[in-house]
Design an enzyme around this catalytic site. Structure first.
Site, PDB file in Angstrom:
ATOM      1  CE1 TYR A  99      32.678  29.448  43.076  1.00 30.20           C
ATOM      2  CE2 TYR A  99      32.229  28.510  45.240  1.00 30.20           C
ATOM      3  CZ  TYR A  99      32.096  29.547  44.333  1.00 30.20           C
ATOM      4  OH  TYR A  99      31.382  30.672  44.683  1.00 30.20           O
ATOM      5  CE  LYS A 157      44.127  26.829  32.103  1.00 25.27           C
ATOM      6  NZ  LYS A 157      43.999  26.595  30.657  1.00 25.27           N
ATOM      7  CB  THR A 158      37.801  31.583  36.147  1.00 23.36           C
ATOM      8  OG1 THR A 158      37.610  31.166  34.798  1.00 23.36           O
ATOM      9  CG2 THR A 158      36.977  32.827  36.424  1.00 23.36           C
ATOM     10  CD  GLN A 176      55.632  39.525  47.175  1.00 26.91           C
ATOM     11  OE1 GLN A 176      54.882  38.590  47.478  1.00 26.91           O
ATOM     12  NE2 GLN A 176      56.388  39.493  46.114  1.00 26.91           N
ATOM     13  N   GLY A 207      26.536  38.673  35.470  1.00 22.68           N
ATOM     14  CA  GLY A 207      26.020  37.535  36.233  1.00 22.68           C
ATOM     15  C   GLY A 207      24.883  37.950  37.162  1.00 22.68           C
TER      16      GLY A 207
HETATM   17  P1  NAD Z   1      27.077  33.924  38.156  1.00 24.56           P
HETATM   18  O1  NAD Z   1      27.537  32.642  37.541  1.00 24.56           O
HETATM   19  O2  NAD Z   1      25.689  34.380  37.913  1.00 24.56           O
HETATM   20  O3  NAD Z   1      28.058  35.111  37.762  1.00 24.56           O
HETATM   21  C1  NAD Z   1      29.409  34.942  37.445  1.00 24.56           C
HETATM   22  C2  NAD Z   1      29.748  35.842  36.262  1.00 24.56           C
HETATM   23  O4  NAD Z   1      31.138  35.692  35.942  1.00 24.56           O
HETATM   24  C3  NAD Z   1      28.972  35.468  34.989  1.00 24.56           C
HETATM   25  O5  NAD Z   1      28.452  36.617  34.379  1.00 24.56           O
HETATM   26  C4  NAD Z   1      30.011  34.788  34.109  1.00 24.56           C
HETATM   27  O6  NAD Z   1      29.733  34.879  32.734  1.00 24.56           O
HETATM   28  C5  NAD Z   1      31.273  35.536  34.528  1.00 24.56           C
HETATM   29  N1  NAD Z   1      32.502  34.766  34.273  1.00 24.56           N
HETATM   30  C6  NAD Z   1      32.755  33.475  34.578  1.00 24.56           C
HETATM   31  N2  NAD Z   1      33.990  33.139  34.183  1.00 24.56           N
HETATM   32  C7  NAD Z   1      34.542  34.257  33.619  1.00 24.56           C
HETATM   33  C8  NAD Z   1      35.800  34.543  33.036  1.00 24.56           C
HETATM   34  N3  NAD Z   1      36.758  33.609  32.923  1.00 24.56           N
HETATM   35  N4  NAD Z   1      36.009  35.800  32.559  1.00 24.56           N
HETATM   36  C9  NAD Z   1      35.056  36.749  32.636  1.00 24.56           C
HETATM   37  N5  NAD Z   1      33.844  36.532  33.186  1.00 24.56           N
HETATM   38  C10 NAD Z   1      33.594  35.298  33.679  1.00 24.56           C
HETATM   39  O7  NAD Z   1      27.343  33.773  39.734  1.00 24.56           O
HETATM   40  P2  NAD Z   1      26.935  34.760  40.924  1.00 24.56           P
HETATM   41  O8  NAD Z   1      26.054  34.014  41.841  1.00 24.56           O
HETATM   42  O9  NAD Z   1      26.505  36.069  40.403  1.00 24.56           O
HETATM   43  O10 NAD Z   1      28.338  34.911  41.653  1.00 24.56           O
HETATM   44  C11 NAD Z   1      29.167  36.056  41.475  1.00 24.56           C
HETATM   45  C12 NAD Z   1      30.401  35.938  42.350  1.00 24.56           C
HETATM   46  O11 NAD Z   1      30.022  35.856  43.730  1.00 24.56           O
HETATM   47  C13 NAD Z   1      31.247  34.702  42.052  1.00 24.56           C
HETATM   48  O12 NAD Z   1      32.607  35.038  42.138  1.00 24.56           O
HETATM   49  C14 NAD Z   1      30.872  33.752  43.163  1.00 24.56           C
HETATM   50  O13 NAD Z   1      31.906  32.854  43.447  1.00 24.56           O
HETATM   51  C15 NAD Z   1      30.600  34.699  44.324  1.00 24.56           C
HETATM   52  N6  NAD Z   1      29.670  34.098  45.281  1.00 24.56           N
HETATM   53  C16 NAD Z   1      28.348  33.963  44.995  1.00 24.56           C
HETATM   54  C17 NAD Z   1      27.512  33.334  45.909  1.00 24.56           C
HETATM   55  C18 NAD Z   1      26.035  33.159  45.640  1.00 24.56           C
HETATM   56  O14 NAD Z   1      25.354  32.526  46.446  1.00 24.56           O
HETATM   57  N7  NAD Z   1      25.485  33.689  44.579  1.00 24.56           N
HETATM   58  C19 NAD Z   1      28.024  32.856  47.122  1.00 24.56           C
HETATM   59  C20 NAD Z   1      29.391  32.993  47.360  1.00 24.56           C
HETATM   60  C21 NAD Z   1      30.212  33.632  46.449  1.00 24.56           C
END
Ligand code: NAD
Ligand code: UDP
Length: 315
Positions: A144, A90-91, A161, A11
């Site tokens: 989310y 679920k994720t 735990q 990602g």
């Molecule tokens: P993104 O969508 O670019 O990256 C998420 C990655 O997770 C993707 O590569 C996607 O293919 C993978 N993914 C999704 N569902 C999956 C699953 N079930 N199994 C395996 N892989 C899965 O988003 P991002 O901006 O890079 O965010 C990364 C993390 O940081 C996330 O958890 C997000 O909630 C958290 N986050 C990001 C931000 C932001 O501003 N970018 C802010 C707060 C939190």
């Protein structure tokens, strides 16, 4: 050298984290189902013998021997996480259970990429970690927000735990190269609109605020969190406290790109938070971390990335 698993490694944030960890001399395994991430994001790392990719969905159990796990797998943009809200829950929830179960079994450290969305539409400003939040549990963002809140609950429960060595980062809006240009997030939307000369779509009056953090600052904050001793678990805010209205962001991007795009106003999405700004006192004290990239400087780099991307696509 440590062996490190990054879920969501393909990602936007995950690809930068993998790159940094490899650069720091570690062995890195990216686990991703490519729902919102792409192999193109990590293509430049593929030649590195210390980098491995695994196609896997975190909702299914997974076993590997590693020293550390960064759990990032989860779609992060409203368009993507609302596309299949049940899968989003679920994720976050089953993904956390599977990765925490793994950390428990192999006795590794595990860091959760949580979010400022746990604060919902906050009534406390700026947001401190002891604020419990103001989240609509049945709204369109809840898959989310509540998924991430349950994930935090699970992290704390596995810690208390089962003595799992956890860390929780609450990440605020982050931007930079390799954001998906179609994921609807505000920075990528405005930049692409400005570069194409299209209208800039401000939702509502544009008086809602966000505090934007450049991705390099985030990655440094996450690694510093992971490096803390077992007595520090967070949750800890990782974000840039410089707060801007969405209208100010649009004007800055028009200014930097020199675009002739006009600003147009569209309806504000439901439950869109009105304000967001991290209090980062805890991160400063416990991680000796604070962001260093100014919005203008980060935008210049991000605009350059999208400019090159759009040029290569039009060839
Ligand atoms: P993104 O969508 O670019 O990256 C998420 C990655 O997770 C993707 O590569 C996607 O293919 C993978 N993914 C999704 N569902 C999956 C699953 N079930 N199994 C395996 N892989 C899965 O988003 P991002 O901006 O890079 O965010 C990364 C993390 O940081 C996330 O958890 C997000 O909630 C958290 N986050 C990001 C931000 C932001 O501003 N970018 C802010 C707060 C939190
Ligand atoms: N936004 C906007 N125009 C766009 C995309 C988003 O005005 O084209 C607004 C959106 O309504 C929100 C803010 O920008 O108030 C940040 O949106 P984003 O989806 O990037 O992140 P989040 O709402 O999750 O913080």
């Amino acid at each position: 050298m440590k062996r490190i698993l990054v879920t969501g490694g393909a990602g936007f944030v995950g690809s930068h984290l993998c790159e940094r960890l490899l650069h720091d001399g570690h062995e890195v395994i990216s686990l991703d189902n490519y729902f919102t991430g792409t192999k193109a994001n990590i293509e430049h790392l593929m030649d590195n013998p210390y980098f491995e990719i695994i196609r896997h969905d975190v909702t299914m159990p997974f076993f590997i021997e590693v020293d550390e796990i960064y759990n990032l797998a989860c779609p992060a943009s409203p368009i993507h996480y609302q596309y299949n809200p049940i899968k989003t829950v679920k994720t976050s929830v089953m993904g956390a259970i599977n990765m925490l179960g793994l950390a428990k079994r192999i006795k590794s450290k595990i860091l959760q990429a949580s979010t400022s969305e746990v604060y919902g539409d906050p009534e406390v400003h700026p947001q401190t970690e002891d604020y419990w939040g103001h989240v609509n549990p049945i709204g369109i963002r809840s898959c989310y927000d509540e998924g991430k809140r349950v994930a935090e609950t699970l992290f704390m429960n596995y810690h208390h735990q089962n003595d799992v060595r956890i860390k929780i980062n609450r990440i605020f809006n982050t931007y930079g190269p390799r954001m998906d240009k179609n994921d609807g997030r505000v920075v990528s939307n405005f930049i692409v609109q400005a570069l194409k000369g299209n209208d800039i779509t401000v939702y509502g009056k544009g008086d809602q605020t966000r505090s934007f953090q450049y991705v390099d600052d985030l990655v440094k904050g996450m690694i510093k969190t992971m490096e803390t001793g077992d007595d520090f678990i967070g949750p800890v805010n990782i974000g840039n406290p410089s707060e801007f209205t969405i209208l100010e962001l649009a004007e800055k991007i028009i200014d930097i790109t020199g675009s002739k795009s006009k600003i147009v106003y569209e309806p504000l999405p439901l439950d869109d938070p009105m304000q967001r700004q991290p209090d980062i006192s805890l991160a400063k004290k416990n991680l000796d971390w604070e962001p260093s990239v100014k919005l203008e400087d980060g935008l210049v780099k991000t605009i350059h990335y999208f400019d090159e991307l759009l040029k290569s696509e039009s060839k």
